[in-house]
Design a protein around this motif. Structure first.
Motif, mmCIF file in Angstrom:
data_model
loop_
_atom_site.group_PDB
_atom_site.id
_atom_site.type_symbol
_atom_site.label_atom_id
_atom_site.label_comp_id
_atom_site.label_asym_id
_atom_site.label_seq_id
_atom_site.Cartn_x
_atom_site.Cartn_y
_atom_site.Cartn_z
ATOM 1 N N ARG A 122 -6.515 3.091 6.056
ATOM 2 C CA ARG A 122 -5.557 2.091 6.516
ATOM 3 C C ARG A 122 -4.250 2.173 5.745
ATOM 4 O O ARG A 122 -4.191 2.693 4.635
ATOM 5 N N ALA B 7 -1.671 -0.291 10.138
ATOM 6 C CA ALA B 7 -2.411 0.591 11.026
ATOM 7 C C ALA B 7 -3.710 1.004 10.373
ATOM 8 O O ALA B 7 -3.841 0.966 9.147
ATOM 9 N N THR C 44 -7.715 4.700 16.536
ATOM 10 C CA THR C 44 -6.611 4.071 15.812
ATOM 11 C C THR C 44 -6.262 2.704 16.377
ATOM 12 O O THR C 44 -6.485 2.418 17.552
ATOM 13 N N SER D 186 -2.937 -0.364 15.537
ATOM 14 C CA SER D 186 -1.731 -0.663 14.783
ATOM 15 C C SER D 186 -1.255 -2.074 15.090
ATOM 16 O O SER D 186 -1.584 -2.648 16.131
ATOM 17 N N LYS E 196 3.859 -0.971 16.970
ATOM 18 C CA LYS E 196 3.363 -0.195 18.100
ATOM 19 C C LYS E 196 4.506 0.538 18.795
ATOM 20 O O LYS E 196 5.556 -0.027 19.063
ATOM 21 N N THR F 138 2.819 5.915 13.790
ATOM 22 C CA THR F 138 1.592 6.601 14.143
ATOM 23 C C THR F 138 0.801 6.917 12.879
ATOM 24 O O THR F 138 1.355 7.488 11.939
ATOM 25 N N LEU G 242 1.229 8.158 7.572
ATOM 26 C CA LEU G 242 1.870 7.165 8.412
ATOM 27 C C LEU G 242 3.229 7.709 8.820
ATOM 28 O O LEU G 242 4.127 7.832 7.985
#
Length: 121
Positions: free
Chosen positions: A35, A49, A57, A59, A64, A68, A80
């Motif tokens: 995380r 996320a 996954t 988030s 969003k 990613t 990230l």
């Protein structure tokens, strides 16, 4: 038993991109969910996320479409990828993971030291 090393933070202009990395080392048997959290001054820490061991996954709504999360199990690393950064993304970002040692069904949480992300013009 497990140590996390974060990198990739820094100063970036609004609309810019940045990628954070968090590599685990030590006595690693099985890393489950990984995380990213963040905490801005005067605000509560929030989950940004998460990614499971089978690469599912989730988030936060606030990121969003812009952030990613990914992982490389061969490198014991979580990433990230942050795009279209906004000033409100400014925070200290922390990685977190659940590790299961050999011979047990229990998991133990580990945290990185944090890396500062500043989004400003």
């Amino acid at each position: 038993q497990v140590r996390l090393a974060e990198s990739g933070g820094g100063l970036v202009q609004p609309g810019g991109s940045l990628t954070l990395s968090c590599a685990a080392s030590g006595s690693i048997f099985s890393i489950e969910t990984m995380r990213w959290y963040r905490q801005a001054p005067g605000k509560q820490r929030e989950l940004v996320a998460a990614i499971t061991s089978d690469y599912s996954t989730n988030s936060a709504d606030s990121v969003k479409g812009r952030f990613t999360i990914s992982r490389d199990n061969a490198k014991n690393t979580v990433y990230l990828h942050m795009n279209s950064l906004k000033p409100e993304d400014t925070a200290v970002y922390y990685c977190n993971l659940d590790h299961r040692p050999w011979g047990t069904t229990r998991t133990f949480a580990y945290w990185g030291q944090g890396t500062q992300v500043i989004v400003s013009s």
